[in-house]
Structure formats: structure tokens, C-alpha cells
Design a protein around this motif. Structure first.
Motif, PDB file in Angstrom:
ATOM      1  N   GLN A  14       0.825  -1.199   0.000  1.00  0.00           N
ATOM      2  CA  GLN A  14       0.000   0.000   0.000  1.00  0.00           C
ATOM      3  C   GLN A  14       0.866   1.258   0.000  1.00  0.00           C
ATOM      4  O   GLN A  14       0.609   2.206  -0.743  1.00  0.00           O
ATOM      5  N   TRP A  50      -5.181   5.822   1.853  1.00  0.00           N
ATOM      6  CA  TRP A  50      -5.276   5.143   3.137  1.00  0.00           C
ATOM      7  C   TRP A  50      -4.146   5.620   4.032  1.00  0.00           C
ATOM      8  O   TRP A  50      -3.015   5.808   3.578  1.00  0.00           O
ATOM      9  N   ASN A  55      -0.973   9.491   4.990  1.00  0.00           N
ATOM     10  CA  ASN A  55      -1.485   8.867   3.766  1.00  0.00           C
ATOM     11  C   ASN A  55      -0.663   9.217   2.530  1.00  0.00           C
ATOM     12  O   ASN A  55      -1.082   8.958   1.405  1.00  0.00           O
ATOM     13  N   ARG A  95     -13.599  -1.910   6.410  1.00  0.00           N
ATOM     14  CA  ARG A  95     -13.039  -2.023   7.764  1.00  0.00           C
ATOM     15  C   ARG A  95     -13.948  -2.900   8.625  1.00  0.00           C
ATOM     16  O   ARG A  95     -15.120  -2.565   8.833  1.00  0.00           O
TER      17      ARG A  95
END
Length: 388
Positions: free
Chosen positions: A284, A297, A305, A325
Motif C-alpha cells: 500500500q 489510506w 497517507n 473495515r
């Protein structure tokens, strides 16, 4: 446009990456359904399939089942029905307790039966200018990558259907269902899978999640762009779209007393998930570092982020990450507060009875998270196929 023309055509390219996560793959379906609906409305084509839009679809473990089904032209509603069956049939523990202790917890018999029913004897593909290994190989309508792990060599295998791939001549005859079965062979849950890998060799394979690519998004970006792979697609914010979909996330916190003095068995059970979480966070971070994503994110409390960070002078791709989530407040926000008491169970990969709840979570989350503006017009495709 046939598969080979599609893979080699000029113009912007679109990639779809699907995480592993056992029965939690059902959560992915809500996101895929929303994307499919957005594209059907955009192109005024109620028969559009995601294989008409995406040029490369890849998945790990449970994501490989969904990726392959999409790649042969299944619509998302068909995959939803498949997962409802899988939840009921596949995740049923072996009846003999001594079998569960010494061998896999679940039998792969039902999984193999469902894969055979869906994929039949389709193989991974055929070489350009040569006849198919099986008559149905042309059913794979777009680029496909299935990530698995070869246990006897310790190497990660992203198996692709591009005819110019270095190992395609060895892999082209592999049964699609066999490769998917290998990618889903999660250690302790299912037995490993043997596959013929060419030149008289046999390899032993386990779940692709036992690697850095349980979230295969970064792996697919590399496959699409590195010179060692055959795609050679150009990078750029308006040249490459990567859509990555997870199978649920939460912040894992255990009590201090639980960790202090933990037994060897306790650590053995926890370490795989710790490493998988780290690998996902690293994927990520790198993809957000390479892009200016519309779905940022928070990586952690230090780097945030990455909205003010960019590794390259210009974004290397357009990147979207969707995931629900599995935590109290997010479920309540989605109007699913009744599921909060089931959180511990919903986070597990092997509770087949959670399938419908996971589908519902994915559908509610997708309604909030996915909007048409996430798919810029520069990535529009002309001439989508009509499917009966």
C-alpha cells in the motif's frame, strides 16, 4: 479484438487486483458489483463484463477464483452465487479430529468439484499461431495472473497467460482449475497441490498468500511494466489504472499480557498474519508513493497517507484501493451495527457461514466508497463485447 490483440494494443491499460483472504473473498463481491454497474451505465451496455474493461485481472488465493471467473466472462452475480455455495460446502471441517490435528483442517474435495464445474478443462492458453491445447482456451478473454507459492523451491509464482511470457510454453497446458487450486492451498487449511511445470518437472504449491503478494496489486504493477515480463505497458497517470480490492481490514491489537510470555504455539499461529499485514502495508505504501490516489489510506501515524509524497517526478499510475473495515464504528456507520458482536468471527478466513454477511458488508461499503469519478474518461474503452 482477440486476447493477443487486447494485450498488445496501444492506449491506456486497466488492471484489477484481488486479495486473498479465504471466505472473506465474499466481501470483494460488493465492490466488483458496484464497479460493474458503474461501467454498464457508462457504456449503456447491460451485458458488459469486467473482462471487457480490464486488460489484466489477477488474484491470490480466494482472489484467484474470482479473477479467473471474471477473466472467462462471468458476471459478478454468478460469482456471488458461487461463493454462497463455497461457504456452505468447502469450509466444513474434516470429521475425524485426528485428521484435523495432523493434516489439513478442511478437505479440498468440494473445492475441486466447484472449480471443475466452473472451469472445466480450460487451460491457461495457447501460443500465437498455434492451436489451443484445449478447445475452450479462447474462453479466457483478458490478461490473467494467478499468484501461487512453490513450496519445494520457496519461490513466488505469478502465472500469466501472455503468449510472450518466458515460461508460457511450459505453463500453457496447465489446467486453469489446477492452478487456482494451487493458489488456494492455504497451509493447515488445505493440502498442498502438485502441478506439472514443464520438462518433466513436478512442483508442490501452496497458497499464494504465503508470500509478499497476498495483496497482489504491487506484483501486478511490476508484471505490467518491468521489462522481464512480456506486457511492457507504459507508466503514467493517464496510461495505467490499477484497481485493488481487499477482503476486509482492521487494526490488530492484543493485550500486553497475551503477548508477554506467549508460547511457541501461540507465536506460530500469530506470525503468518503479522507478516501478511506487514506485506500488505508495504504494498500500500509503495503504490501510494507512486501515485496521487483518489482513495488514500493512512499508512501509519508517522507517514500518514502520503498525500504530500511522490516517488517519481510524475505519478506512475492511477491507483485505487478499496477495502472494508471490519471494526465497530465502520460497521455502525454502514448501518450494520447488528454484526458488531460477530466481528471476531467475520475476521476469520474459514467461517463459511459468514458468507452472506460478508457480501452485505461489501455491498454497503462499496456504495460509500466507489464513485464513477474514480474511473477517469481517459481510461474509457470502445467496443465492449456483448455477451449472451
Amino acid at each position: 479484438m482477440n486476447l493477443i490483440q487486447k494485450l498488445k494494443a496501444d492506449g491506456p491499460k486497466r488492471i484489477l487486483a484481488l486479495d486473498g483472504g479465504g471466505i472473506r473473498g465474499a466481501l470483494t463481491i460488493g465492490y466488483l458489483e458496484k464497479i460493474e454497474n458503474i461501467l454498464r451505465l457508462r457504456y449503456n451496455n447491460p451485458n458488459l463484463r469486467l473482462c471487457d474493461y480490464f486488460d489484466l485481472i489477477g488474484g491470490t488465493s480466494t482472489g484467484s477464483i474470482i479473477a479467473a471467473a471474471l477473466a472467462i466472462g462471468k458476471e459478478v452475480s454468478e460469482i456471488k452465487e458461487l461463493y454462497l455455495r463455497l461457504g456452505e460446502k468447502v469450509f466444513t471441517k474434516n470429521k475425524r479430529w485426528w485428521t484435523r490435528v495432523w493434516r489439513a483442517t478442511f478437505s479440498e474435495t468440494q473445492l475441486k468439484a466447484e472449480l471443475e464445474s466452473l472451469f472445466g478443462d480450460l487451460t491457461f492458453g495457447h501460443n500465437e499461431g498455434h492451436p489451443p491445447v484445449q478447445s475452450g482456451d479462447s474462453s479466457i478473454k483478458t490478461g490473467l495472473c494467478i499468484v501461487t507459492k512453490r513450496a519445494d523451491t520457496g519461490s513466488t509464482w505469478p502465472i500469466i497467460n501472455h503468449p510472450d511470457g518466458t515460461f508460457f510454453s511450459d505453463n500453457r497446458g496447465m489446467l486453469l482449475r489446477g492452478v487456482i487450486r494451487a493458489s488456494t492451498a492455504a497451509p493447515t487449511y488445505f493440502e498442498s497441490e502438485k502441478l506439472e511445470v514443464g520438462e518433466g518437472q513436478v512442483g508442490v504449491f501452496v497458497d499464494g498468500g504465503v508470500s509478499m503478494a497476498n495483496n497482489p496489486a504491487l506484483q501486478l504493477f511490476l508484471i505490467a511494466t518491468l521489462k522481464g515480463f512480456p506486457f511492457h505497458w507504459p507508466t503514467g497517470e493517464e496510461k495505467l489504472l490499477l484497481v485493488s480490492i481487499g477482503t476486509g481490514t482492521w487494526k490488530p491489537i492484543v493485550g500486553v499480557d497475551t503477548v508477554t510470555g506467549a508460547s511457541k504455539l501461540s507465536w506460530a499461529e500469530r506470525v503468518p498474519s503479522i507478516l501478511m499485514n506487514d506485506a500488505n502495508a508495504q504494498n500500500q505504501l509503495l503504490l501510494q508513493y507512486l501515485s496521487k490516489t483518489l482513495t488514500p489510506w493512512k499508512i501509519d501515524g508517522e507517514v500518514g497517507n502520503l498525500s504530500d509524497d511522490l516517488l517519481t517526478p510524475e505519478p506512475a499510475l492511477t491507483y485505487l484501493r478499496y477495502n472494508a473495515r471490519l471494526e465497530t464504528n465502520p460497521l455502525q456507520t454502514l448501518g450494520l451495527g447488528s454484526l458488531v458482536t460477530k466481528l471476531d468471527s467475520l475476521r476469520k478466513m474459514e467461517v463459511g457461514g459468514n458468507c452472506q454477511d460478508l457480501i452485505t458488508i461489501g455491498e454497503r461499503a462499496a456504495q460509500c466508497d466507489v464513485v464513477p469519478e474514480h474511473f477517469p474518461s481517459v481510461f474509457d474503452v470502445a467496443g465492449e463485447s456483448d455477451h449472451p
